[in-house]
Write an enzyme that holds these catalytic residues in place. Structure first.
Site, PDB file in Angstrom:
ATOM      1  N   HIS A  18       0.897  -1.131   0.075  1.00  0.00           N
ATOM      2  CA  HIS A  18      -0.008   0.013  -0.043  1.00  0.00           C
ATOM      3  C   HIS A  18       0.936   1.239  -0.102  1.00  0.00           C
ATOM      4  O   HIS A  18       0.366   2.222  -0.314  1.00  0.00           O
ATOM      5  CB  HIS A  18      -0.977   0.174   1.123  1.00  0.00           C
ATOM      6  N   ASP A  48       0.561  -7.587   1.537  1.00  0.00           N
ATOM      7  CA  ASP A  48       0.605  -6.255   1.632  1.00  0.00           C
ATOM      8  C   ASP A  48       2.284  -5.975   1.620  1.00  0.00           C
ATOM      9  O   ASP A  48       2.717  -5.293   2.409  1.00  0.00           O
ATOM     10  CB  ASP A  48       0.188  -5.627   2.795  1.00  0.00           C
ATOM     11  N   GLY A 122       3.447   6.477   7.868  1.00  0.00           N
ATOM     12  CA  GLY A 122       4.967   6.662   7.622  1.00  0.00           C
ATOM     13  C   GLY A 122       5.600   5.515   8.137  1.00  0.00           C
ATOM     14  O   GLY A 122       6.796   5.240   7.517  1.00  0.00           O
ATOM     15  N   ASN A 123       5.257   4.844   9.109  1.00  0.00           N
ATOM     16  CA  ASN A 123       5.997   3.583   9.485  1.00  0.00           C
ATOM     17  C   ASN A 123       5.688   2.324   8.581  1.00  0.00           C
ATOM     18  O   ASN A 123       6.668   1.347   8.685  1.00  0.00           O
ATOM     19  CB  ASN A 123       5.529   3.186  11.057  1.00  0.00           C
ATOM     20  N   SER A 124       4.718   2.543   7.994  1.00  0.00           N
ATOM     21  CA  SER A 124       4.238   1.281   7.047  1.00  0.00           C
ATOM     22  C   SER A 124       5.393   1.038   6.090  1.00  0.00           C
ATOM     23  O   SER A 124       6.350   1.612   5.594  1.00  0.00           O
ATOM     24  CB  SER A 124       3.181   1.805   6.363  1.00  0.00           C
ATOM     25  N   LEU A 180      -6.031 -24.985  -0.607  1.00  0.00           N
ATOM     26  CA  LEU A 180      -6.738 -26.137   0.484  1.00  0.00           C
ATOM     27  C   LEU A 180      -7.879 -26.645  -0.295  1.00  0.00           C
ATOM     28  O   LEU A 180      -8.289 -27.747  -0.230  1.00  0.00           O
ATOM     29  CB  LEU A 180      -7.092 -25.597   1.782  1.00  0.00           C
ATOM     30  N   GLY A 181      -8.593 -25.689  -0.835  1.00  0.00           N
ATOM     31  CA  GLY A 181      -9.989 -26.060  -1.666  1.00  0.00           C
ATOM     32  C   GLY A 181     -11.148 -26.469  -0.455  1.00  0.00           C
ATOM     33  O   GLY A 181     -11.943 -27.317  -0.727  1.00  0.00           O
TER      34      GLY A 181
END
Length: 231
Positions: A18, A48, A122-124, A180-181
């Site tokens: 993101h 992400d 901003g830490n992302s 896995l289905g």
């Protein structure tokens, strides 16, 4: 503005999807103020995680090693390193508050490390490191009512980062995941009572895809899965 972590001395960087999503141009500023243009090697919305390659790197860069041993414990001390609100590189400290957080409302994929280390916008994409300097997670999201940290932050575990990084370096254009289905749901106290077990445990099979791996393994709707692969 977001943060990132150099994980290969050739200038391979991991950050959040993101942070760079829909960007037309990406520039990375190092702690010593050098700037490099970067291109996206692989970006995965479900985890992400995005993997970048710095361009024009002429020397080996310092890196953080990934701690993918899954030996973290609740209460372990950790440091969060990033660029909150664009003020510059900042270090905050805290503990691992919880592991394997899945019902966060953030993502339907994977689990998270919860920490009370201050994480702000901003830490992302930055680093959550243990006291040995190993990358244990990449901060991704926070719970907040004010827009700032209230001590409930979530980081993507290093195991997931390593998985996406490995596929990126193998030349994959998208992340391929095991299938896995079947659909599963958590076991509540009411469900446990209905199944005749003394405590909520495992996962209940709610749907099975015909011809899928779960069906071929003999799983059916209503089955209770309490372990897998020897776990």
């Amino acid at each position: 503005i977001g943060s990132g972590v150099i994980v290969r001395p050739t200038g391979v960087v991991v950050t959040n999807n993101h942070v760079i999503q829909n960007m037309q141009q990406i520039r990375v500023t190092l702690n010593d103020r050098r700037e490099f243009p970067a291109r996206v090697i692989l970006s995965d919305e479900r985890s992400d995680i995005a993997v970048l390659q710095l361009e024009g790197v002429s020397e080996r860069l310092p890196v953080l090693n990934l701690d993918d041993g899954n030996d973290q414990q609740v209460g372990d001390l950790v440091l969060a390193i990033g660029n909150p609100f664009g003020v510059g590189q900042t270090v905050t400290n805290g503990i691992i508050s919880a592991l394997n957080r899945t019902e966060t409302g953030i993502s339907d994929s994977g689990s998270f490390i919860q920490t009370d280390a201050a994480i702000n916008p901003g830490n992302s994409g930055g680093a959550l490191v243990d006291l040995e300097g190993r990358l244990v997670g990449v901060p991704s999201q926070i719970y907040t009512q004010s827009g700032g940290s209230v001590g409930i932050g979530f980081a993507i575990p290093a195991t997931v980062v390593k998985f996406v990084l490995g596929q990126a370096q193998a030349g994959a254009k998208s992340v391929k995941r095991p299938w896995l289905g079947a659909s599963l749901q958590s076991v509540t106290a009411d469900v446990a009572e209905g199944l005749g077990i003394d405590r909520p445990t495992g996962a209940l099979v709610t749907t099975v895809v015909a011809g899928g791996p779960a069906a071929e393994a003999g799983r059916a709707v209503g089955d209770l899965i309490v372990g897998g692969d020897g776990l």
